[in-house]
Design a protein around this motif. Structure first.
Motif, PDB file in Angstrom:
ATOM      1  N   ARG A 159     -33.162  16.545 -43.536  1.00  0.00           N
ATOM      2  CA  ARG A 159     -33.959  15.410 -43.048  1.00  0.00           C
ATOM      3  C   ARG A 159     -33.613  14.128 -43.796  1.00  0.00           C
ATOM      4  O   ARG A 159     -33.599  13.043 -43.222  1.00  0.00           O
ATOM      5  CB  ARG A 159     -35.455  15.697 -43.214  1.00  0.00           C
ATOM      6  CG  ARG A 159     -35.928  16.892 -42.409  1.00  0.00           C
ATOM      7  CD  ARG A 159     -37.337  17.260 -42.798  1.00  0.00           C
ATOM      8  NE  ARG A 159     -37.446  17.523 -44.233  1.00  0.00           N
ATOM      9  CZ  ARG A 159     -38.592  17.639 -44.888  1.00  0.00           C
ATOM     10  NH1 ARG A 159     -39.729  17.538 -44.247  1.00  0.00           N
ATOM     11  NH2 ARG A 159     -38.599  17.883 -46.182  1.00  0.00           N
ATOM     12  N   TYR A 160     -33.383  14.269 -45.095  1.00  0.00           N
ATOM     13  CA  TYR A 160     -33.103  13.073 -45.903  1.00  0.00           C
ATOM     14  C   TYR A 160     -31.626  12.974 -46.287  1.00  0.00           C
ATOM     15  O   TYR A 160     -31.234  12.052 -46.983  1.00  0.00           O
ATOM     16  CB  TYR A 160     -33.945  13.085 -47.186  1.00  0.00           C
ATOM     17  CG  TYR A 160     -35.406  13.369 -46.939  1.00  0.00           C
ATOM     18  CD1 TYR A 160     -36.128  12.602 -46.030  1.00  0.00           C
ATOM     19  CD2 TYR A 160     -36.051  14.409 -47.598  1.00  0.00           C
ATOM     20  CE1 TYR A 160     -37.466  12.872 -45.785  1.00  0.00           C
ATOM     21  CE2 TYR A 160     -37.391  14.679 -47.355  1.00  0.00           C
ATOM     22  CZ  TYR A 160     -38.089  13.909 -46.445  1.00  0.00           C
ATOM     23  OH  TYR A 160     -39.407  14.185 -46.199  1.00  0.00           O
ATOM     24  N   GLN A 161     -30.818  13.991 -45.857  1.00  0.00           N
ATOM     25  CA  GLN A 161     -29.401  14.027 -46.226  1.00  0.00           C
ATOM     26  C   GLN A 161     -29.264  13.876 -47.745  1.00  0.00           C
ATOM     27  O   GLN A 161     -28.499  13.055 -48.258  1.00  0.00           O
ATOM     28  CB  GLN A 161     -28.621  12.926 -45.499  1.00  0.00           C
ATOM     29  CG  GLN A 161     -28.562  13.136 -43.998  1.00  0.00           C
ATOM     30  CD  GLN A 161     -27.767  14.381 -43.612  1.00  0.00           C
ATOM     31  OE1 GLN A 161     -26.635  14.572 -44.064  1.00  0.00           O
ATOM     32  NE2 GLN A 161     -28.341  15.241 -42.801  1.00  0.00           N
ATOM     33  N   THR A 216     -17.933  14.794 -53.030  1.00  0.00           N
ATOM     34  CA  THR A 216     -17.547  16.137 -52.581  1.00  0.00           C
ATOM     35  C   THR A 216     -18.694  16.843 -51.840  1.00  0.00           C
ATOM     36  O   THR A 216     -18.480  17.904 -51.255  1.00  0.00           O
ATOM     37  CB  THR A 216     -17.097  17.011 -53.760  1.00  0.00           C
ATOM     38  OG1 THR A 216     -18.068  16.918 -54.798  1.00  0.00           O
ATOM     39  CG2 THR A 216     -15.745  16.586 -54.278  1.00  0.00           C
ATOM     40  N   ALA A 217     -19.910  16.262 -51.882  1.00  0.00           N
ATOM     41  CA  ALA A 217     -20.985  16.842 -51.052  1.00  0.00           C
ATOM     42  C   ALA A 217     -20.898  16.300 -49.633  1.00  0.00           C
ATOM     43  O   ALA A 217     -21.505  16.846 -48.717  1.00  0.00           O
ATOM     44  CB  ALA A 217     -22.349  16.505 -51.647  1.00  0.00           C
ATOM     45  N   GLU A 218     -20.159  15.214 -49.450  1.00  0.00           N
ATOM     46  CA  GLU A 218     -20.134  14.527 -48.155  1.00  0.00           C
ATOM     47  C   GLU A 218     -18.820  14.764 -47.397  1.00  0.00           C
ATOM     48  O   GLU A 218     -18.623  14.172 -46.331  1.00  0.00           O
ATOM     49  CB  GLU A 218     -20.329  13.026 -48.388  1.00  0.00           C
ATOM     50  CG  GLU A 218     -21.694  12.686 -48.977  1.00  0.00           C
ATOM     51  CD  GLU A 218     -21.751  11.340 -49.669  1.00  0.00           C
ATOM     52  OE1 GLU A 218     -22.833  10.960 -50.115  1.00  0.00           O
ATOM     53  OE2 GLU A 218     -20.703  10.673 -49.789  1.00  0.00           O
ATOM     54  N   GLN A 269     -11.661  26.354 -51.153  1.00  0.00           N
ATOM     55  CA  GLN A 269     -12.182  25.348 -50.217  1.00  0.00           C
ATOM     56  C   GLN A 269     -13.697  25.244 -50.317  1.00  0.00           C
ATOM     57  O   GLN A 269     -14.375  26.226 -50.619  1.00  0.00           O
ATOM     58  CB  GLN A 269     -11.817  25.731 -48.784  1.00  0.00           C
ATOM     59  CG  GLN A 269     -10.351  25.590 -48.485  1.00  0.00           C
ATOM     60  CD  GLN A 269     -10.046  25.872 -47.026  1.00  0.00           C
ATOM     61  OE1 GLN A 269     -10.925  26.145 -46.236  1.00  0.00           O
ATOM     62  NE2 GLN A 269      -8.776  25.807 -46.679  1.00  0.00           N
ATOM     63  N   PHE A 270     -14.219  24.061 -50.046  1.00  0.00           N
ATOM     64  CA  PHE A 270     -15.668  23.896 -49.954  1.00  0.00           C
ATOM     65  C   PHE A 270     -15.984  23.073 -48.709  1.00  0.00           C
ATOM     66  O   PHE A 270     -15.112  22.416 -48.143  1.00  0.00           O
ATOM     67  CB  PHE A 270     -16.248  23.244 -51.216  1.00  0.00           C
ATOM     68  CG  PHE A 270     -15.612  21.941 -51.596  1.00  0.00           C
ATOM     69  CD1 PHE A 270     -14.564  21.909 -52.498  1.00  0.00           C
ATOM     70  CD2 PHE A 270     -16.054  20.751 -51.045  1.00  0.00           C
ATOM     71  CE1 PHE A 270     -13.965  20.711 -52.854  1.00  0.00           C
ATOM     72  CE2 PHE A 270     -15.468  19.545 -51.405  1.00  0.00           C
ATOM     73  CZ  PHE A 270     -14.411  19.520 -52.313  1.00  0.00           C
ATOM     74  N   GLN A 271     -17.261  23.125 -48.307  1.00  0.00           N
ATOM     75  CA  GLN A 271     -17.646  22.483 -47.042  1.00  0.00           C
ATOM     76  C   GLN A 271     -18.609  21.326 -47.258  1.00  0.00           C
ATOM     77  O   GLN A 271     -19.420  21.359 -48.195  1.00  0.00           O
ATOM     78  CB  GLN A 271     -18.299  23.503 -46.117  1.00  0.00           C
ATOM     79  CG  GLN A 271     -17.296  24.508 -45.568  1.00  0.00           C
ATOM     80  CD  GLN A 271     -17.979  25.628 -44.817  1.00  0.00           C
ATOM     81  OE1 GLN A 271     -19.121  25.535 -44.415  1.00  0.00           O
ATOM     82  NE2 GLN A 271     -17.254  26.722 -44.638  1.00  0.00           N
ATOM     83  N   ARG A 272     -18.520  20.350 -46.386  1.00  0.00           N
ATOM     84  CA  ARG A 272     -19.440  19.211 -46.424  1.00  0.00           C
ATOM     85  C   ARG A 272     -20.880  19.696 -46.315  1.00  0.00           C
ATOM     86  O   ARG A 272     -21.177  20.569 -45.507  1.00  0.00           O
ATOM     87  CB  ARG A 272     -19.136  18.268 -45.255  1.00  0.00           C
ATOM     88  CG  ARG A 272     -20.038  17.058 -45.170  1.00  0.00           C
ATOM     89  CD  ARG A 272     -19.666  16.172 -44.005  1.00  0.00           C
ATOM     90  NE  ARG A 272     -19.842  16.854 -42.718  1.00  0.00           N
ATOM     91  CZ  ARG A 272     -21.023  17.040 -42.127  1.00  0.00           C
ATOM     92  NH1 ARG A 272     -22.119  16.574 -42.676  1.00  0.00           N
ATOM     93  NH2 ARG A 272     -21.095  17.677 -40.985  1.00  0.00           N
ATOM     94  N   ALA A 273     -21.764  19.120 -47.141  1.00  0.00           N
ATOM     95  CA  ALA A 273     -23.185  19.455 -47.053  1.00  0.00           C
ATOM     96  C   ALA A 273     -23.934  18.362 -46.307  1.00  0.00           C
ATOM     97  O   ALA A 273     -24.622  18.622 -45.323  1.00  0.00           O
ATOM     98  CB  ALA A 273     -23.772  19.643 -48.454  1.00  0.00           C
ATOM     99  N   VAL A 274     -23.820  17.124 -46.767  1.00  0.00           N
ATOM    100  CA  VAL A 274     -24.584  16.021 -46.162  1.00  0.00           C
ATOM    101  C   VAL A 274     -23.622  14.978 -45.596  1.00  0.00           C
ATOM    102  O   VAL A 274     -22.429  14.969 -45.925  1.00  0.00           O
ATOM    103  CB  VAL A 274     -25.513  15.358 -47.207  1.00  0.00           C
ATOM    104  CG1 VAL A 274     -26.615  16.306 -47.628  1.00  0.00           C
ATOM    105  CG2 VAL A 274     -24.737  14.884 -48.434  1.00  0.00           C
ATOM    106  N   ASN A 275     -24.168  14.108 -44.768  1.00  0.00           N
ATOM    107  CA  ASN A 275     -23.349  13.022 -44.222  1.00  0.00           C
ATOM    108  C   ASN A 275     -23.238  11.898 -45.241  1.00  0.00           C
ATOM    109  O   ASN A 275     -24.214  11.583 -45.925  1.00  0.00           O
ATOM    110  CB  ASN A 275     -23.994  12.449 -42.955  1.00  0.00           C
ATOM    111  CG  ASN A 275     -24.053  13.493 -41.856  1.00  0.00           C
ATOM    112  OD1 ASN A 275     -23.162  14.335 -41.738  1.00  0.00           O
ATOM    113  ND2 ASN A 275     -25.113  13.461 -41.073  1.00  0.00           N
TER     114      ASN A 275
END
Ligand code: SF4
Ligand code: SF4
Ligand code: FES
Length: 530
Positions: free
Chosen positions: A261-263, A462-464, A478-484
């Motif tokens: 909700r709050y990214q 790296t979270a985006e 590898q890692f994946q995007r969490a937030v925009n």
């Protein structure tokens, strides 16, 4: 591989495996509190009791209530065994779902909750608490005791990071065993007996080592809470993305817990990986999530007449392209904090398209980490950079340091810089020379490199953005995007392609898989992102 039967299902095991470990390896959960796959066996909670079928069952003499006689009568029952302690043998038949086991599980639950405050609405563990989960699965009825519960200390400060609530504690001793067995620090212990039992910190000590937050993580209930996460978010609102820690070259696997909700990212938790971090992370690594939101660069920055002016992202891209167009002797600065994908596209633009031949690596040194950095024999690697190996590999070999770059500028060998990331091993003062030539920097956070740049273009953390790090063992993870990313900010590799377009250099990657396909195989291998 030998096998045994668990509720009729054939389960393979290795010699020495306990029932619970063999089931856990197969992905089958036997309810448990005190057992943890990374710790020794305490067998004190009795939640894992199972029935072992054999030709000669162990019969226990018991008294059972006889409804007709309205009295207790003597009888026997099959003795249940703790699955966390019983080693498996070939052909063994184990029942973990029968009536006797279910009765035992319900009784253990009722016993554990006799004096529990059931303050779930204000407990941070609510939503991921084993007491709640197992109450729903195995108890489902109210406790029969209706007297005042035993009260014990609440909100006890164990150290700078952890708070203890003795009323919620089920005395499983996981926290004690973690400190003893993983950290080698007997800082926690148990005192008193029976329902007065509580966990305590050794006299004259605090819970203050490099892995204190793991005690909260191994605690199956809300007895230990992290000061950082307490009262910040309800876990049922959080989602998790598989990440890799930015804190050092070990590359611990993480879950990045964020609120869609709050990214916003609220915490990092270890993601089990036997080959890298087993079940653990260090405190410093768990706190690296703060960088996703603090000291961010969210607009472009352009230095005009000695002053830094904030400008829209697009204006900073235009300014960057003007600097790069004019350059004849370009320095290209790769980053040990950025992903392989970012570094690879940096090399494409800086080296292949703009002709930069002077190549450097910006990396934190142990001394440049706020508060200092030390490796240890548990997880922490002496190199506080997550991707020195990957950045070096995609750049095609050894790179010179940012201190060398400062010297080359002083010698007049460089007329412009294209650098990636905020981090460097030197202070702003030591890098002052880098401000003497036009300098384009792509960065997500404020740091020494951004402070000596002429133009700063904001990029994602790296979270985006999804990406790949290569750890000190050479494993590409590898890692994946969490937030925009906020405000139209993009990953560094996408931003570099945009800058390339402005200077008339087309880099033909539209999607991340295309970048990965072009990278050297050792730097793009799919690893632990699961
Ligand atoms: S504080 Fe948590 S981990 Fe430690 S004994 Fe109590 S319930 Fe177990
Ligand atoms: S040991 Fe390194 S990679 Fe692992 S959590 Fe700590 S800082 Fe992160
Ligand atoms: S998990 Fe077996 S006794 Fe606690």
């Amino acid at each position: 591989m030998p096998t045994f039967k668990l509720d009729g299902q054939e389960i393979p095991f290795e010699p020495g495996d306990t029932i619970i470990r063999a089931a856990w390896k197969k992905g089958v959960e036997i309810p448990h509190y005190c057992w943890h796959p990374g710790l020794s066996i305490a067998a004190n909670c009795r939640m894992c009791l199972v029935e072992i079928k054999s030709a000669r069952p162990m019969a226990l003499p018991i008294l059972a209530w006889d409804e007709k006689k309205k009295d207790y009568v003597e009888t026997t029952k099959n003795k249940l065994q703790p699955a966390c302690q019983m080693e498996v043998t070939e052909g063994m038949e184990v029942v973990s779902k029968g009536a006797a086991v279910e009765k035992a599980q319900a009784s253990v639950q009722e016993f554990l909750l006799l004096n529990h405050p059931v303050d779930c609405p204000i407990c941070d563990q609510a939503g991921e608490c084993k007491l709640q989960d197992y109450w729903l699965a195995h108890q489902k009825k109210l406790k029969r005791k209706d007297t005042e519960p035993v009260h014990k200390p609440k909100a006890v400060r164990f150290g700078p990071t952890i708070v203890y609530d003795a009323e919620r504690c089920i005395m499983c001793t996981r926290c004690i065993r973690f400190c003893d067995e993983v950290v080698g620090d007997h800082v926690l212990d148990m005192r008193e007996r029976g329902n007065k039992n509580e966990i305590c910190v050794s006299p004259g000590r605090e819970l203050d080592h490099a892995y204190t937050l793991m005690t909260e993580h191994v605690c199956p209930v809300g007895a230990l809470t992290s000061k950082d996460f307490r009262f910040k978010a309800r876990v049922w609102f959080l989602r998790s993305a598989p990440g890799v820690c930015n804190g050092c070259a070990t590359g611990c696997n993480t879950w990045v817990d964020y609120d869609p909700r709050y990214q916003r990212v609220y915490r990092l938790r270890p993601r089990d990986n036997e080959e890298v971090n087993k079940f653990w992370m260090c405190d410093a690594g768990m706190m690296t999530y703060k960088r996703f939101h603090e000291d961010r660069i969210l607009t472009g920055r352009v230095r005009q007449e000695g002053r830094v002016v904030e400008v829209p992202r697009d204006v900073s891209i235009e300014a960057a392209s003007k600097v790069l167009e004019k350059s004849q002797r370009l320095a290209v600065v790769f980053s040990a904090q950025h992903t392989n994908e970012d570094n690879f596209v940096l090399g494409k633009l800086g080296r292949e398209h703009l002709g930069g031949t002077a190549l450097y690596l910006a990396a934190l040194s142990p001394e440049s980490v706020p508060g200092g950095w030390k490796g240890d024999a548990i997880l922490r690697h002496p190199d506080p950079n997550p991707n020195r190996a990957g950045a070096t590999a995609v750049a095609g070999g050894e790179l010179r340091s940012t201190a060398d770059l400062a010297a080359d500028i002083a010698a007049g060998k460089i007329d412009a810089i294209l650098s990636l990331g905020w981090a460097a091993g030197e202070s702003v003062e030591q890098l002052a020379n880098l401000a003497n030539v036009p300098h384009v920097n792509l960065s997500s956070n404020i740091g020494p490199l951004t402070q000596v740049a002429t133009v700063v273009v904001p990029v994602a953390t790296t979270a985006e953005a999804s990406g790949t790090f290569v750890n000190a063992k050479g494993m590409a993870q590898q890692f994946q995007r969490a937030v925009n990313a906020p405000l139209g900010i993009k990953s560094a590799w996408e931003t570099l392609i945009e800058i390339g377009k402005r200077v008339g250099r087309e880099i033909a990657f539209a999607k991340l898989p295309e970048v990965r396909a072009a990278m050297p195989a050792t730097t793009s291998a799919v690893a632990a992102a699961s």
